[in-house]
Design a protein around this motif. Structure first.
Motif, PDB file in Angstrom:
ATOM      1  N   PHE A   1       3.861   1.385   3.642  1.00 37.86           N
ATOM      2  CA  PHE A   1       5.249   1.675   4.349  1.00 37.86           C
ATOM      3  C   PHE A   1       5.737   2.832   3.543  1.00 37.86           C
ATOM      4  N   GLY A   2       5.055   3.797   2.905  1.00 42.45           N
ATOM      5  CA  GLY A   2       5.907   4.817   2.282  1.00 42.45           C
ATOM      6  C   GLY A   2       6.140   4.585   1.035  1.00 42.45           C
ATOM      7  N   SER A   3       6.039   3.430   0.546  1.00 42.85           N
ATOM      8  CA  SER A   3       6.409   3.251  -0.789  1.00 42.85           C
ATOM      9  C   SER A   3       5.115   3.550  -1.874  1.00 42.85           C
ATOM     10  N   PRO A   4       5.199   4.276  -2.811  1.00 41.74           N
ATOM     11  CA  PRO A   4       4.051   4.621  -3.948  1.00 41.74           C
ATOM     12  C   PRO A   4       3.962   3.498  -4.857  1.00 41.74           C
ATOM     13  N   SER A   5       2.515   2.886  -4.937  1.00 41.13           N
ATOM     14  CA  SER A   5       2.202   2.227  -6.163  1.00 41.13           C
ATOM     15  C   SER A   5       2.169   3.030  -7.221  1.00 41.13           C
TER      16      SER A   5
ATOM     17  N   TRP B   1      -5.004  -1.417   3.510  1.00 37.34           N
ATOM     18  CA  TRP B   1      -4.590  -2.181   4.528  1.00 37.34           C
ATOM     19  C   TRP B   1      -4.312  -1.051   5.882  1.00 37.34           C
ATOM     20  N   PRO B   2      -4.993  -1.363   6.874  1.00 39.22           N
ATOM     21  CA  PRO B   2      -4.683  -0.172   8.047  1.00 39.22           C
ATOM     22  C   PRO B   2      -3.441  -0.355   8.557  1.00 39.22           C
ATOM     23  N   ILE B   3      -2.888   0.744   8.807  1.00 39.24           N
ATOM     24  CA  ILE B   3      -1.388   1.041   9.433  1.00 39.24           C
ATOM     25  C   ILE B   3      -0.555   0.784   8.259  1.00 39.24           C
ATOM     26  N   ALA B   4      -0.514  -0.191   7.389  1.00 36.60           N
ATOM     27  CA  ALA B   4       0.440  -0.539   6.396  1.00 36.60           C
ATOM     28  C   ALA B   4       0.193   0.427   5.071  1.00 36.60           C
ATOM     29  N   GLN B   5      -0.724   0.821   4.863  1.00 34.43           N
ATOM     30  CA  GLN B   5      -1.053   1.425   3.762  1.00 34.43           C
ATOM     31  C   GLN B   5      -1.862   2.834   3.916  1.00 34.43           C
TER      32      GLN B   5
END
Length: 272
Positions: free
Chosen positions: A40-44, A56-60
């Motif tokens: 959701f826009g936050s980089p790991s 994860w589709p859509i979320a990642q």
């Protein structure tokens, strides 16, 4: 009646496959890149290497960071130590350090060239150019390049960037300065020619002096060898050669001084 549920089941499977493909639960990181996975826009904080990775589709989303060697060129104006305007054109090869892919993506918006490289090169070129005169920029070009590279590496390393190569393509100066440099070069060439001519003249003069000295020493040596005994010997040798050539007849007439007496006439006059 049996065919309906089977067809419907097949339709469900096809739709599920299509939806699965559209959602793309797998991400690929190509060669020369590193992946940064955002949720959701936050980089790991993990850096993903080349290959296929689950998401994860859509979320990642897998974001790509180019870590291969990239090239950039630029030009700008700066002032030299003697306040000459210098137009400089440079080229740089750089790459993102693979372990710093997340930093480059997060802090530089994955645009290291525009965010860091361009301003860093301009600043380094201006700072180093100001430490040299316009003439030194030409004569000490390698040193100028090394100083610019050192300044660039210190700044770029803080952002996970590495300088691979840096080149100064060209220095351009004002027309007045170029004419002054050309006049100075011509004067230096004329000076070198005059010095070579002077050296040649000095060598030729030394050679003439050496020859004259040798001739004088030779004459002096000859004079020392001419003794009265040698003169008498030469006179005796000349007389001997004259006698060898005499045919036994005395001349009857002479011109000018009379070196010989007419022996035959004298004998006739002496008879009673």
């Amino acid at each position: 009646m049996v065919r309906g549920p089977a067809v419907l089941k097949l339709v469900y499977i096809v739709v599920a496959v299509v939806v699965l493909l559209m959602l793309a639960p797998f991400a690929t990181v190509p060669s020369g890149h590193r992946g940064v996975l955002t949720t959701f826009g936050s980089p790991s904080e993990q850096v993903y290497t080349e290959g296929i990775h689950f998401r994860w589709p859509i979320a990642q989303k897998m974001n790509l960071v180019n870590v291969s060697i990239q090239k950039g060129e630029g030009e700008g104006e700066a002032a030299s130590k003697d306040l000459q305007t210098v137009h400089t054109r440079v080229a740089i090869n750089y790459h993102v350090r693979p372990d710093a892919a997340v930093t480059v993506f997060r802090d530089l918006s994955n645009e290291p060239g525009e965010r860091i490289i361009v301003p860093a090169v301009h600043e380094a070129v201006k700072a180093v150019t100001a430490r040299f005169t316009a003439e030194e920029l030409i004569s000490k070009r390698a040193l100028v390049r090394d100083d610019i590279v050192t300044a660039l590496r210190d700044r770029m390393a803080r952002h996970g960037l590495v300088v691979d190569e840096f080149s100064i393509i060209n220095f351009n100066f004002s027309k007045t300065f170029n004419e002054a440099i050309e006049a100075k070069t011509t004067a230096e060439q004329l000076k070198m020619k005059a010095e070579r001519d002077l050296q040649r003249i000095e060598v030729e003069a030394q050679q003439r002096i050496a020859r004259a000295k040798a001739e004088a020493e030779s004459l002096a040596l000859q004079r020392q060898q001419v003794t009265p005994e040698l003169l008498r010997l030469r006179e005796t040798e000349n007389q001997a050669r004259a006698i060898e050539k005499w045919d036994g007849h005395l001349p009857t007439t002479t011109g000018g001084a009379i070196p010989f007496i007419n022996v035959a006439g004298a004998r006739e006059a002496a008879r009673p």
